[in-house]
Design an enzyme around this catalytic site. Structure first.
Site, short mmCIF file in Angstrom:
data_model
loop_
_atom_site.label_atom_id
_atom_site.label_comp_id
_atom_site.label_asym_id
_atom_site.label_seq_id
_atom_site.Cartn_x
_atom_site.Cartn_y
_atom_site.Cartn_z
CB SER A 127 14.93 -1.13 16.35
OG SER A 127 14.29 -2.36 16.40
CB SER A 139 10.96 -2.00 15.59
OG SER A 139 11.74 -1.20 16.48
CE LYS A 177 10.71 2.28 16.80
NZ LYS A 177 11.89 1.47 17.15
N1 GLN Z 1 14.75 -6.59 15.83
C1 GLN Z 1 15.11 -6.76 17.21
C2 GLN Z 1 13.99 -7.42 17.95
O1 GLN Z 1 13.12 -7.89 17.33
C3 GLN Z 1 15.49 -5.46 17.80
C4 GLN Z 1 14.34 -4.60 18.10
C5 GLN Z 1 14.74 -3.25 18.60
O2 GLN Z 1 15.91 -2.89 18.56
N2 GLN Z 1 13.76 -2.51 19.10
O3 GLN Z 1 13.98 -7.49 19.14
#
Ligand code: GLN
Length: 466
Positions: free
Chosen positions: A166, A142, A67
């Site tokens: 994420s 993400s 990532k």
């Molecule tokens: N989707 C969650 C957020 O928007 C988690 C993001 C993540 O785990 N990096 O914060």
């Protein structure tokens, strides 16, 4: 092709690394223009050449996707942000260094929501990644690029990061396995900070066995990260076939059911039956504090993000926008550099940390976090693992929630409780809802990855035979 199968085939001489890389790159050539999982890619010829020198190491030169918020020497680390478009880190993240040490090679950097803030990979300066199961749908986020790359067969496995879900949420929406380890089990050194007390490095793979195998490589104490655990790293593969017999599985029905459609609920119920048929004891549990988890997460994660992102000042890391004074230049650099969602989080985080509001928001959110963690500890005296869906819905169409942050945040309603408590959790493919992949999540007590992976492996077998 899985990591474990590839290693066996390489050892048996029925596959060579150069054929494997050729196959991967021909898939990438066909699929990448549609899926757009990667931000940057290695040169396959260089990987083949370098692979020759790695043949004696455990990972035999296999390519792994990473990532793009994890630092890798030789690639830009953009975090999906315009602000870091030209940042090239001078060091490898510890997880990457450990993979390389074990003989893996970095295949490329995958797309993400800017600074890992989002649930759809639409908040990336590179544009969205698409779900390989339906190109009109989001892949989740993400770590959407990592999940889509594995689901499309463009990568054998990928590193992701999981702050509030994420790794697990995109894994669920793309039909792959997503593991968030216990907070601190994998070093955060070289993972670009979003919300430091939640951030973890996780794995996206096509099987639980691959996740177990790779976790052992990247886990363990690291002097660069004072929050890394000092716990030893067991062989997570050794107990993988232990099954579910006698395992007490908790089902938090009161919290889960109201959020699901009938089809999703009956699939979750079906999993309860499958687990029971496999010898698990299923126990209904009540988790009244869980309804505070999502708002508490967003207040605390945004507060930490506003502090962490303060380092991007137009002087370090990033190209500078000119201004007549230092303040004007800083303001212009940040205004041009950050996208809408990052700005929203910085604004929210700064607000909740401001003196007048700290008691109402930040402090209360901290109390909610403690309450969720406390409830988890209590419930884990009665059950060994919790089972929930990973997300309330399968993948949604591109654009459907981009302008509605609250609807977007709702995707993480089942993943954030484990994040608040720092607990390990995994999403495994659990079938389909509306003809799209749907994930089942297991949550375990602190550092119980061996049990978590064993149970997830059993469910995976149950899935393939159901
Ligand atoms: N989707 C969650 C957020 O928007 C988690 C993001 C993540 O785990 N990096 O914060």
């Amino acid at each position: 092709m899985t990591v474990c199968n590839a290693l066996t085939s390489l050892d048996e001489g029925v596959l060579t690394l150069s054929t494997l890389l050729e196959d991967l790159w021909s898939r990438i050539g066909v699929l990448e223009p549609k899926v757009r999982a990667f931000i940057s890619l290695a040169d396959p010829q260089a990987l083949t050449a370098e692979g020759g020198t790695l043949a004696h190491r455990p990972l035999r030169g296999l390519p792994i996707a990473v990532k793009d918020n994890i630092c890798v020497v030789g690639f830009p680390t953009t975090c999906g942000s315009n602000l870091l478009r030209s940042f090239r880190p001078p060091f490898d993240a510890t997880c990457v260094a450990r993979l390389r040490e074990a003989g893996a090679q970095v295949q490329g950097k995958t797309n993400l929501d800017e600074f890992a803030m989002g649930s759809s990979t639409e908040h990336s300066s590179r544009g969205p990644t698409r779900n390989p199961h339906d190109l009109e749908c989001i892949p989740g986020g993400s770590s959407g690029g990592s999940a889509a790359a594995v689901a499309a067969g463009e990568a054998l496995a990928a590193l992701g990061s999981d702050t509030g879900g994420s790794v697990r949420q995109p894994a669920a929406l793309c039909g792959v396995v997503g593991l968030r380890p216990t907070y601190g089990l994998v070093s955060r050194w070289g993972l670009v900070s979003f919300a430091s007390s939640f951030d973890t490095v996780g794995l996206l793979t096509s099987t639980v066995a691959d996740a177990a195998f790779l976790l052992r490589v990247i886990a363990g104490p690291d002097s660069h990260d004072p929050t890394s655990t000092v716990a030893g790293v067991p062989d997570y593969c050794a107990d993988l076939n232990g099954g579910l017999r006698g395992v007490r599985l908790g089902f938090p029905a009161d919290y889960v059911a109201p959020m699901l459609t009938e089809e999703a609920l009956s699939l979750t119920e079906r999993w309860r039956e499958i687990a029971r048929e496999m010898g698990a004891r299923t126990v209904e549990v009540k988790l009244p504090t869980f309804r505070y988890a999502l708002p508490a997460y967003h207040l605390l994660a945004s507060a930490e993000a506003s502090a962490n992102l303060a380092r991007y000042d137009g002087v370090r890391y990033t190209p500078r926008a000119e201004g007549r004074t230092a303040l004007a230049s800083l303001t212009a650099s940040r205004t041009e550099g950050f996208g809408r969602e990052a700005k929203r989080r910085i604004a929210l985080g700064t607000y909740v940390l401001s003196a007048n509001h700290t008691p109402h928001y930040y402090k209360r959110a901290q109390r909610a976090r403690a309450a969720v963690s406390g409830e988890m500890s209590r419930v884990f005296r009665k059950v060994d693992l919790l089972l929930t869906p990973t997300t309330p819905t399968p993948a949604f169409p591109l654009g459907a929630r981009k302008a509605d942050p609250v609807a977007m945040y709702h995707s993480d309603v089942f993943t954030v409780p484990a994040s608040l408590a720092g607990l390990p959790a995994i999403s495994v493919p659990g079938g389909t809802v509306d003809s799209l992949p749907f994930g089942i999540q297991l949550v375990a007590p602190w550092l119980q990855e061996t049990l978590l992976l064993r149970a997830a492996h059993a469910l995976e077998l149950g899935m393939s035979s159901s």
